[in-house]
Motif scaffolding. Structure first.
Motif, PDB file in Angstrom:
ATOM      1  N   ASN A 101       0.851  -1.157   0.028  1.00 16.79           N
ATOM      2  CA  ASN A 101      -0.021  -0.184  -0.037  1.00 16.79           C
ATOM      3  C   ASN A 101       1.028   1.215   0.169  1.00 16.79           C
ATOM      4  OD1 ASN A 101      -0.169  -0.829   3.133  1.00 16.79           O
ATOM      5  ND2 ASN A 101      -0.034   1.446   2.938  1.00 16.79           N
ATOM      6  N   TYR A 102       0.448   2.363  -0.611  1.00 20.20           N
ATOM      7  CA  TYR A 102       1.104   3.770  -0.828  1.00 20.20           C
ATOM      8  C   TYR A 102       0.031   4.815  -0.566  1.00 20.20           C
ATOM      9  CZ  TYR A 102       4.042   0.437  -3.454  1.00 20.20           C
ATOM     10  OH  TYR A 102       4.742  -0.489  -3.838  1.00 20.20           O
ATOM     11  N   GLU A 103       0.648   5.709   0.087  1.00 21.44           N
ATOM     12  CA  GLU A 103      -0.260   6.820   0.571  1.00 21.44           C
ATOM     13  C   GLU A 103       0.392   8.261   0.466  1.00 21.44           C
ATOM     14  OE1 GLU A 103      -2.103   8.355   4.980  1.00 21.44           O
ATOM     15  OE2 GLU A 103      -2.694   6.499   4.227  1.00 21.44           O
ATOM     16  N   LEU A 104      -0.366   9.027   0.112  1.00 13.83           N
ATOM     17  CA  LEU A 104       0.208  10.427  -0.207  1.00 13.83           C
ATOM     18  C   LEU A 104      -0.829  11.357   0.509  1.00 13.83           C
ATOM     19  CD1 LEU A 104       2.435  12.500  -1.288  1.00 13.83           C
ATOM     20  CD2 LEU A 104       0.948  12.612  -3.234  1.00 13.83           C
ATOM     21  N   ARG A 105      -0.440  12.225   1.669  1.00 13.27           N
ATOM     22  CA  ARG A 105      -1.315  13.156   2.261  1.00 13.27           C
ATOM     23  C   ARG A 105      -0.670  14.705   2.251  1.00 13.27           C
ATOM     24  NH1 ARG A 105      -4.314  11.074   7.309  1.00 13.27           N
ATOM     25  NH2 ARG A 105      -3.467   9.150   6.607  1.00 13.27           N
ATOM     26  N   TYR A 106      -1.680  15.575   2.114  1.00 12.50           N
ATOM     27  CA  TYR A 106      -1.302  16.923   2.333  1.00 12.50           C
ATOM     28  C   TYR A 106      -2.156  17.567   3.228  1.00 12.50           C
ATOM     29  CZ  TYR A 106      -1.218  21.767   0.727  1.00 12.50           C
ATOM     30  OH  TYR A 106      -1.018  23.164   0.803  1.00 12.50           O
ATOM     31  N   ILE A 107      -1.555  18.340   4.172  1.00 18.96           N
ATOM     32  CA  ILE A 107      -1.923  18.936   5.399  1.00 18.96           C
ATOM     33  C   ILE A 107      -1.746  20.210   5.188  1.00 18.96           C
ATOM     34  CG2 ILE A 107      -2.053  19.101   7.761  1.00 18.96           C
ATOM     35  CD1 ILE A 107      -0.547  16.109   6.452  1.00 18.96           C
ATOM     36  N   HIS A 108      -2.787  21.060   5.224  1.00 22.47           N
ATOM     37  CA  HIS A 108      -2.887  22.648   5.088  1.00 22.47           C
ATOM     38  C   HIS A 108      -3.443  23.146   6.178  1.00 22.47           C
ATOM     39  CE1 HIS A 108      -2.128  25.963   2.218  1.00 22.47           C
ATOM     40  NE2 HIS A 108      -2.996  26.534   2.938  1.00 22.47           N
ATOM     41  N   PRO A 109      -2.637  24.174   7.006  1.00 25.30           N
ATOM     42  CA  PRO A 109      -3.484  25.115   7.955  1.00 25.30           C
ATOM     43  C   PRO A 109      -3.946  26.324   7.254  1.00 25.30           C
ATOM     44  CG  PRO A 109      -0.897  25.351   7.937  1.00 25.30           C
ATOM     45  CD  PRO A 109      -1.102  24.415   6.850  1.00 25.30           C
ATOM     46  N   TYR A 110      -5.076  26.654   7.896  1.00 23.78           N
ATOM     47  CA  TYR A 110      -5.768  28.036   7.493  1.00 23.78           C
ATOM     48  C   TYR A 110      -5.714  28.781   8.479  1.00 23.78           C
ATOM     49  CZ  TYR A 110      -8.941  31.129   5.465  1.00 23.78           C
ATOM     50  OH  TYR A 110      -9.593  32.029   4.569  1.00 23.78           O
ATOM     51  N   LYS A 111      -5.480  30.166   8.070  1.00 27.27           N
ATOM     52  CA  LYS A 111      -5.243  31.001   9.678  1.00 27.27           C
ATOM     53  C   LYS A 111      -4.912  30.611  10.909  1.00 27.27           C
ATOM     54  CE  LYS A 111      -8.985  34.073   7.459  1.00 27.27           C
ATOM     55  NZ  LYS A 111     -10.324  34.525   7.619  1.00 27.27           N
ATOM     56  N   ASP A 112      -5.495  30.549  11.793  1.00 28.53           N
ATOM     57  CA  ASP A 112      -4.931  30.121  13.132  1.00 28.53           C
ATOM     58  C   ASP A 112      -5.560  28.706  13.704  1.00 28.53           C
ATOM     59  OD1 ASP A 112      -2.957  31.790  13.309  1.00 28.53           O
ATOM     60  OD2 ASP A 112      -3.823  33.256  14.155  1.00 28.53           O
ATOM     61  N   GLN A 113      -6.953  28.743  13.077  1.00 32.49           N
ATOM     62  CA  GLN A 113      -7.449  27.740  13.693  1.00 32.49           C
ATOM     63  C   GLN A 113      -8.014  26.458  12.946  1.00 32.49           C
ATOM     64  OE1 GLN A 113     -10.676  30.925  14.826  1.00 32.49           O
ATOM     65  NE2 GLN A 113     -10.948  29.684  16.516  1.00 32.49           N
ATOM     66  N   PHE A 114      -7.989  26.533  11.419  1.00 27.59           N
ATOM     67  CA  PHE A 114      -8.308  25.468  10.564  1.00 27.59           C
ATOM     68  C   PHE A 114      -6.984  24.657  10.375  1.00 27.59           C
ATOM     69  CE2 PHE A 114     -11.777  28.304  10.381  1.00 27.59           C
ATOM     70  CZ  PHE A 114     -13.110  27.306  10.387  1.00 27.59           C
ATOM     71  N   ILE A 115      -7.180  23.437  10.001  1.00 28.04           N
ATOM     72  CA  ILE A 115      -6.155  22.517   9.385  1.00 28.04           C
ATOM     73  C   ILE A 115      -7.029  21.694   8.430  1.00 28.04           C
ATOM     74  CG2 ILE A 115      -4.631  20.682   9.461  1.00 28.04           C
ATOM     75  CD1 ILE A 115      -4.024  21.567  12.241  1.00 28.04           C
ATOM     76  N   PHE A 116      -6.727  21.734   6.951  1.00 24.39           N
ATOM     77  CA  PHE A 116      -7.335  20.876   6.020  1.00 24.39           C
ATOM     78  C   PHE A 116      -6.552  19.848   5.532  1.00 24.39           C
ATOM     79  CE2 PHE A 116      -9.455  25.049   5.849  1.00 24.39           C
ATOM     80  CZ  PHE A 116     -10.771  24.484   5.848  1.00 24.39           C
TER      81      PHE A 116
ATOM     82  N   VAL B   7     -10.894  17.763   8.003  1.00 21.58           N
ATOM     83  CA  VAL B   7     -10.482  19.217   8.559  1.00 21.58           C
ATOM     84  C   VAL B   7     -10.599  18.914   9.998  1.00 21.58           C
ATOM     85  CG1 VAL B   7     -13.110  19.686   8.520  1.00 21.58           C
ATOM     86  CG2 VAL B   7     -11.674  21.527   8.601  1.00 21.58           C
ATOM     87  N   SER B   8      -9.770  19.873  10.691  1.00 17.23           N
ATOM     88  CA  SER B   8      -9.796  20.304  12.219  1.00 17.23           C
ATOM     89  C   SER B   8      -9.851  21.610  12.381  1.00 17.23           C
ATOM     90  CB  SER B   8      -8.541  19.676  12.668  1.00 17.23           C
ATOM     91  OG  SER B   8      -8.219  18.497  12.409  1.00 17.23           O
ATOM     92  N   TYR B   9     -10.658  21.741  13.504  1.00 15.85           N
ATOM     93  CA  TYR B   9     -10.857  23.300  14.063  1.00 15.85           C
ATOM     94  C   TYR B   9     -10.625  23.470  15.514  1.00 15.85           C
ATOM     95  CZ  TYR B   9     -13.506  27.640  15.183  1.00 15.85           C
ATOM     96  OH  TYR B   9     -13.607  28.739  15.788  1.00 15.85           O
TER      97      TYR B   9
END
Length: 383
Positions: free
Chosen positions: A252-267, A313-315
């Motif tokens: 199995n292979y996985e690629l993940r992209y994590i992107h914060p937005y402002k100070d409260q969100f992580i997509f 998404v994380s808030y």
């Protein structure tokens, strides 16, 4: 018996997070998870509580519940839909001494036809200026397999798991981990309800119970890497190889992209692929009864692949809004998984009342495929 479905929680650095010689933070997590696909629905809650004692010891407790409704093709082709409930409790302790962390855990799960107990121990050590971490872990499980409707049926199953890992900080932006694991299984390792199909002398289909070897050895190797991008985002890549004594090999292979937005969100967005070969004793249709010593027709023993696409998404709730916690984070993750089977067929007979039903010759049924959705919603609160 519940066919346990692995649901990965959203721990971004699972298996590769560098332990900076500190214990995990005090926190409480409340989770709701749901799997829906292939005629199977699994959902339920989980609660985790962790507390630090004198900055040297961290204790935790976990409660987890599954509600299962199964009307999958292998169930419908051999019986009726069923419902099941499984509960699991666990507890553990982490002890920090200098740059060494030692962990001990125990868990117990119970359902109407399967009981399991597992004890695990782990140790990790940091060195080279805290840039390197080596970890060792061992666990032992003792299970009892039962069968509803057959009170006299009770068979043991034993499991041992050995693991070693190395985590290395390569630069201020790059971290990598390598892990290896060996699992030794012994005892009753198949599902007592499942049967295999075979052709009779008259050309019809007969059924006999599945029969697996009483031992299984497996090895898995994984490499994981995370790279922090200049604009606060990060990329994570993972590759894993698996092989066992039953003839199954998997990748199995996985690629993940994590992107914060402002100070409260992580997509977060990810794509993952998985493929495996069939067990050496698997067949969708055996040529006759007792065709070989070991017999399997479970789709998990067949050759198949899947493709998963996930979003999350994380808030983070600001501390000014909280009265009893230092911070809290709300998380929502969704995965869609497409399964394709290379030699497992859809064997559910058509509804007799369906005027458009087309009869299919034995052994010529269409190959099975389906899509599943996995949802994890949880709240983490630190105090």
């Amino acid at each position: 018996m519940i066919k346990h479905v692995t649901i990965l929680l959203a721990l971004i650095l699972t298996g590769m997070q560098l332990q900076a010689a500190v214990l995990p933070e005090d926190r409480t997590e409340v989770l709701y998870h749901r799997y829906d696909g292939g005629g199977v629905t699994i959902d339920g809650p989980s609660v985790l509580v962790r507390k630090d004692i004198a900055n040297k010891v961290s204790v935790w407790g976990n409660y987890y519940m599954d509600f299962v409704t199964s009307a999958s093709p292998d169930v419908l082709s051999q019986g009726s839909p069923y419902t099941e409930e499984r509960t699991e409790t666990g507890a553990g302790i982490d002890y920090l001494r200098g740059r060494t962390t030692m962990s001990l855990s125990i868990s117990q799960s119970s359902e109407s036809d399967y009981d399991a107990e597992t004890v695990g121990f782990g140790i990790s050590q940091e060195f080279f200026g805290d840039l390197s971490t080596i970890s060792l872990n061992y666990s032992q499980g003792n299970d009892t397999v039962k069968q509803n409707g057959t009170p006299e049926f009770s068979e043991p199953a034993h499991h041992q798991r050995f693991g070693v890992g190395w985590t290395q900080v390569l630069s201020k932006s790059w971290i990598m981990a390598v892990n290896a694991e060996t699992v030794l299984d012994e005892g009753f390792l198949n599902n007592p309800y499942r049967s295999v199909r075979f052709l009779t002398n008259t050309g019809n289909v007969g059924f006999q119970k599945e029969r697996y070897p009483s031992t299984r050895n497996s090895d898995a190797y994984a490499i994981r890497s995370m790279y922090y991008l200049p604009y606060r985002a990060s990329l994570r890549a993972e590759a894993r190889y698996f092989t066992d004594s039953w003839g199954i090999t998997a990748n199995n292979y996985e690629l993940r992209y994590i992107h914060p937005y402002k100070d409260q969100f992580i997509f977060e967005a990810k794509v993952r692929t998985y493929s495996q070969s069939q067990a050496s004793f698997y067949s969708d249709l055996f040529p006759h009864i007792e065709a070989q010593n070991f017999l399997a027709s479970d789709k998990e023993m067949s050759e198949f692949s899947d493709l998963a696409i996930g979003l999350g998404v994380s808030y983070e709730i600001k501390a000014s809004r909280l009265k009893f916690f230092d911070k809290a984070v709300v998380n929502l993750y969704w995965d869609n998984i497409a399964f394709d089977y290379a030699n497992y067929s859809y064997k559910v007979p058509p509804n007799p009342g369906d005027e458009n039903a087309v009869s299919v010759a034995i052994g010529e049924e269409p190959l099975y495929s389906f899509n599943a959705n996995v949802i994890r919603f949880f709240l983490s609160a630190w105090y």
